[in-house]
Write an enzyme that holds these catalytic residues in place. Sequence first.
Site, PDB file in Angstrom:
ATOM      1  N   SER A 140       1.035   1.535 -21.735  1.00 18.03           N
ATOM      2  CA  SER A 140       1.488   0.494 -22.636  1.00 18.03           C
ATOM      3  C   SER A 140       1.445  -0.825 -21.854  1.00 18.03           C
ATOM      4  CB  SER A 140       2.907   0.864 -23.079  1.00 18.03           C
ATOM      5  OG  SER A 140       3.438  -0.150 -23.841  1.00 18.03           O
ATOM      6  N   LYS A 146      -4.115  -9.487 -29.730  1.00 20.58           N
ATOM      7  CA  LYS A 146      -3.440  -8.187 -29.744  1.00 20.58           C
ATOM      8  C   LYS A 146      -3.428  -7.687 -31.185  1.00 20.58           C
ATOM      9  CE  LYS A 146       0.615  -5.844 -27.898  1.00 20.58           C
ATOM     10  NZ  LYS A 146       0.965  -5.032 -29.062  1.00 20.58           N
ATOM     11  N   ARG A 172      -2.691   7.746 -29.314  1.00 17.59           N
ATOM     12  CA  ARG A 172      -1.986   7.500 -28.063  1.00 17.59           C
ATOM     13  C   ARG A 172      -0.856   8.525 -27.845  1.00 17.59           C
ATOM     14  NH1 ARG A 172       2.378   4.870 -26.162  1.00 17.59           N
ATOM     15  NH2 ARG A 172       2.091   4.056 -24.082  1.00 17.59           N
ATOM     16  N   GLU A 176      -8.404  -0.355 -30.743  1.00 18.51           N
ATOM     17  CA  GLU A 176      -7.360  -0.355 -31.763  1.00 18.51           C
ATOM     18  C   GLU A 176      -7.972  -0.114 -33.141  1.00 18.51           C
ATOM     19  OE1 GLU A 176      -4.474  -0.806 -30.272  1.00 18.51           O
ATOM     20  OE2 GLU A 176      -3.030  -1.310 -31.832  1.00 18.51           O
TER      21      GLU A 176
HETATM   22  S1  IVH Z   1      -5.121  -3.215 -23.474  1.00 15.81           S
HETATM   23  C1  IVH Z   1      -3.638  -0.429 -20.012  1.00 15.81           C
HETATM   24  N1  IVH Z   1      -5.993  -4.841 -25.369  1.00 15.81           N
HETATM   25  O1  IVH Z   1      -1.181  -3.025 -27.594  1.00 15.81           O
HETATM   26  C2  IVH Z   1      -3.696  -1.479 -21.078  1.00 15.81           C
HETATM   27  N2  IVH Z   1      -4.196  -3.362 -25.902  1.00 15.81           N
HETATM   28  O2  IVH Z   1       1.539  -3.061 -26.468  1.00 15.81           O
HETATM   29  C3  IVH Z   1      -4.197  -0.968 -22.365  1.00 15.81           C
HETATM   30  N3  IVH Z   1      -3.428  -3.499 -28.215  1.00 15.81           N
HETATM   31  O3  IVH Z   1      -1.024   0.348 -26.643  1.00 15.81           O
HETATM   32  C4  IVH Z   1      -4.025  -1.857 -23.516  1.00 15.81           C
HETATM   33  N4  IVH Z   1      -4.847  -5.057 -28.890  1.00 15.81           N
HETATM   34  O4  IVH Z   1      -2.465  -0.241 -28.686  1.00 15.81           O
HETATM   35  C5  IVH Z   1      -5.104  -3.876 -25.040  1.00 15.81           C
HETATM   36  N5  IVH Z   1      -6.892  -6.296 -26.951  1.00 15.81           N
HETATM   37  C6  IVH Z   1      -6.012  -5.339 -26.623  1.00 15.81           C
HETATM   38  C7  IVH Z   1      -5.090  -4.821 -27.568  1.00 15.81           C
HETATM   39  C8  IVH Z   1      -4.186  -3.824 -27.142  1.00 15.81           C
HETATM   40  C9  IVH Z   1      -3.851  -4.255 -29.251  1.00 15.81           C
HETATM   41  C10 IVH Z   1      -2.306  -2.530 -28.274  1.00 15.81           C
HETATM   42  C11 IVH Z   1      -2.598  -1.179 -27.658  1.00 15.81           C
HETATM   43  C12 IVH Z   1      -1.496  -0.953 -26.653  1.00 15.81           C
HETATM   44  C13 IVH Z   1      -0.449  -1.906 -27.121  1.00 15.81           C
HETATM   45  C14 IVH Z   1       0.485  -2.307 -25.976  1.00 15.81           C
END
Ligand code: IVH
Length: 237
Positions: free
Chosen positions: A3, A37, A58, A93
Amino acid sequence: LYSLENAFNIDELKAWEQRWRRHAPKTDSAEYVCELKIDGSALALTYENGVLVRGATRGDGITGEDITQNVRTIRSIPLRLMEPPARVEVRGEAFLPLEVFQQINRERSQVGEQLFANPRNAAAGTLRQLDPRIVDRRRLDFFAYTLHIPGRDDASISRTQWEALELLQQMGFRVNPHRKLCESLQEVAAYYEYWDTERLNLPYMTDGVVVKLNSFALQEQLGFTQKFPRWAVALKY
Ligand code: IVH
């Protein structure tokens, strides 16, 4: 699947920078990749010899649900990759476009079914559907954001997150077009402020900006805490 640590304003973003710098004190300037995000459900996709063999949620981060049949109905997820390595894992996502979400709720209200509270719940509920034909009709979409080749140094495919996103796009994935390569934290802050209002014009929901250090060498040096990568932060709205 890890996360992300949250930050809620620019001061918390600066505090994150100070924290990662303590783990890499010799670094002077650093590039950041800013991505939107996406407010959906994280998926991990496994390809063997270029063929999609597994799609998983996940779950609790360690054990997810196998939803391969449903994932195969998502049109923006390629079933085959061109010139692939033996094994690739792609993360990203899955989400429901706002228009589809509203249409699903209209249909549910007509037949007296309980409405979904938001597109994220609707996407998660859809991915867990037992009947892939229903999933197919709901037109889920997917943005890819991580490329990983198990057992291989990630830097052997690309040296940076920016290049990895380009590669994912070349492999046939949908990658969010609103990413930005930033040379400073000030540029990151400007991106965050710009998207605070602009995101309301997008056809899907976002709940922040994900800021990642661009260099895989630096990512590797920083590593992970118990819960989060040190090289990324979610800057939320
Ligand atoms: S990177 C190890 N990039 O946000 C890092 N996550 O709050 C992996 N999410 O579980 C995540 N857009 O489901 C990443 N551009 C993005 C994202 C993203 C949405 C979500 C993802 C993650 C959550 C964390």
